[in-house]
Design an enzyme around this catalytic site. Structure first.
Site, PDB file in Angstrom:
ATOM      1  N   GLU A 140       9.637   0.633   8.960  1.00 44.57           N
ATOM      2  CA  GLU A 140      10.245   2.158   8.603  1.00 44.57           C
ATOM      3  C   GLU A 140      10.434   3.049   9.576  1.00 44.57           C
ATOM      4  O   GLU A 140       9.432   4.253   9.499  1.00 44.57           O
ATOM      5  CB  GLU A 140       9.437   2.647   7.707  1.00 44.57           C
ATOM      6  N   GLU A 160       7.949  -5.417   1.879  1.00 45.82           N
ATOM      7  CA  GLU A 160       7.254  -4.360   1.207  1.00 45.82           C
ATOM      8  C   GLU A 160       7.619  -4.197  -0.195  1.00 45.82           C
ATOM      9  O   GLU A 160       8.944  -3.822  -0.263  1.00 45.82           O
ATOM     10  CB  GLU A 160       6.779  -3.006   1.896  1.00 45.82           C
TER      11      GLU A 160
HETATM   12  C1  GAL Z   1       5.296   1.942   3.020  1.00 44.93           C
HETATM   13  C2  GAL Z   1       4.651   1.990   4.322  1.00 44.93           C
HETATM   14  C3  GAL Z   1       3.152   1.206   4.009  1.00 44.93           C
HETATM   15  C4  GAL Z   1       2.514   1.721   2.661  1.00 44.93           C
HETATM   16  C5  GAL Z   1       3.508   2.141   1.511  1.00 44.93           C
HETATM   17  C6  GAL Z   1       2.974   2.467   0.170  1.00 44.93           C
HETATM   18  O1  GAL Z   1       6.268   2.990   3.431  1.00 44.93           O
HETATM   19  O2  GAL Z   1       4.983   1.042   5.330  1.00 44.93           O
HETATM   20  O3  GAL Z   1       2.340   1.319   5.032  1.00 44.93           O
HETATM   21  O4  GAL Z   1       1.824   2.948   2.682  1.00 44.93           O
HETATM   22  O5  GAL Z   1       4.737   2.497   2.134  1.00 44.93           O
HETATM   23  O6  GAL Z   1       2.963   3.803   0.434  1.00 44.93           O
END
Ligand code: GAL
Length: 447
Positions: free
Chosen positions: A169, A359
């Site tokens: 990201e 994710e």
């Molecule tokens: C994403 C990030 C993760 C985690 C997730 C939940 O943006 O890559 O490290 O924190 O959000 O907030």
């Protein structure tokens, strides 16, 4: 229980969990590791809720064997983790820390032994502090430093690891860390944001080239946060505001990667500034890399309205809490249809080979009661999002895997340990792990 089964996604689909070094490892000064920007940021008063620090986190550094066993027990077949730059190269560049190399070898070996395919993120936001002191992502030296680090990753682990994610990201850490000051290193303003964007975009493409050159048979990706952007009304000013947000959130880093250069839109002067500040027209080729897959990360859609008080973007979010739509305990809208929409939108971009959801997950205030965590809302979240993903896949989007965020509750950046995203509950006083009902749900879904 739903009739949804993992088999519906076909064979060879990667089912995994994602974690990140700064959020899980702890051992922040052990075995030769130096400070990361997050370790240093945590020392600044008021930056992280409740004064929490990532110093111990989930103690993954010492407990990785148990956590991998749990991953396996829940039925997953892939494991995504990141390398801590400050553990591998404590001086930022130069000498390699042997104990760091050993730790990651042990971790990778353990994954392979258990049949968990390792997916390694090279950069998940924890820059060595020593490099931040020299300007960090705003420095013109940054792409060079990054190359050295990527080489060290490839040379040390490329024989065992084939799946690589170059950067996690880029928009999140440049915007939150170098524009808004909410994340490490806490810098603000366009003079930091504009160079940070460009150096991250350059590093990402060059990182891909380095892995391609040094790792035989590598499967290379990079991960973007993507969100459906919905205008609050059909008024022209709201539509325009939503378009600007869409450019920032969904197009800013993806399009240069695909060889299109930075997005161009006359009505959004920020883009012109980005071009001029970085003389970006010279770099269209350097910003491009033919990734084998794009990692799409999604948590929520955003509803956006015009707001002249917000600099640069003149837009702000109309929160899910205000609109009284279903949301997580962080106030993030839960909307699987929006996930489907963004997966389709990104999946249909020309030039993307494979898509992996690297994710997706939800945060709730989970509590252990009589040895159980009743997080049924999280189960719903996953079920609905998986159904949405299946629909997109059946309609021809080339989705090759899904990684849930995240294995255990962990250090959630500026929220500290207050925001729980795990399939496994962690008592941060004792490090006791308790599988949540969502974890049990995953086991049934996958096995
Ligand atoms: C994403 C990030 C993760 C985690 C997730 C939940 O943006 O890559 O490290 O924190 O959000 O907030």
């Amino acid at each position: 229980m739903s009739t949804l089964t993992s088999k519906a996604f076909g064979p060879n689909f990667h089912w995994g969990v994602s974690i990140a070094a700064a959020q899980n490892e702890g051992a922040y000064l052990e075995d030769g590791k130096s400070l990361s920007t997050w370790d240093a940021f945590a020392r600044r008063k008021g930056k992280i809720k409740s004064g929490h620090t990532p110093h111990i986190a989930t103690d993954f550094y010492h407990r990785y064997k148990d956590d991998l066993l749990l991953t396996k027990a829940l039925g997953f077949t892939a494991f995504r983790f990141s390398i801590s730059w400050a553990r591998l190269l404590p001086d930022g560049t130069g000498r390699v820390n042997k104990q760091g190399v050993e730790f990651y070898h042990n971790l990778i070996d353990e994954c392979l032994k258990l049949g968990l395919v390792p997916f390694v993120t090279i950069y998940h936001w924890d820059l060595p502090y020593v490099l931040e002191k020299q300007g960090g992502w705003t420095s013109t030296m940054m792409p060079k430093w990054f190359n050295r680090y990527v080489k060290a990753c490839a040379e040390n682990f490329g024989d065992k690891v084939k799946n690589w994610i170059i950067i996690n990201e880029p928009l999140s850490f440049t915007a939150l860390g170098y524009m808004l000051g909410k994340h490490a290193p806490g810098k603000k303003g366009l003079d930091n944001f504009l160079p940070a964007i460009h150096h991250a975009a350059m590093a990402q493409a060059e990182g891909g080239r380095i892995i391609r050159e040094l790792v035989k048979g590598a499967y290379i990706g990079t991960s973007f946060s993507c969100s459906q952007i919905v205008p609050h009304s059909q008024k022209e000013e709201d539509m325009q505001a939503a378009n600007r947000m869409d450019i920032l959130m969904n197009r800013l880093f993806l399009e240069p990667t695909l060889g299109m250069g930075y997005p161009k839109e006359e009505s959004f002067p920020f883009l012109r500034k980005l071009e001029i500040y970085n003389k970006a027209w010279r770099y269209t080729d350097a910003l491009q890399f033919k990734f084998d897959f794009i990692g799409l990360q999604n948590y929520f859609p955003l509803t956006i309205k015009y707001n002249r008080l917000i600099p640069i973007i003149n837009a702000s979010e109309v929160k899910a809490t205000t609109r009284q739509v279903p949301h997580t305990d962080l106030g993030w809208e839960m909307n699987a249809e929006a996930f489907y929409t963004i997966v389709k939108k990104i999946g249909l971009y020309g030039g993307i080979k494979d898509l992996i959801i690297t994710e997706n997950g939800a945060c709730f205030k989970d509590k252990v009661e009589n040895g159980m965590v009743h997080d049924e809302r999280r189960i719903d979240y996953f079920q609905n999002h998986l159904k949405a993903m299946l629909k997109a896949k059946k309609e021809g989007i080339n989705i090759k895997g899904y990684f849930a965020w995240t294995l255990t509750d962990n250090f959630e950046w500026n929220e500290g340990y207050n925001a729980r995203f795990g399939l496994i509950h962690v008592d941060f006083k004792t490090q006791l792990r308790t599988i949540k009902n969502s974890g049990h749900w995953w086991r049934e879904f996958l096995t």
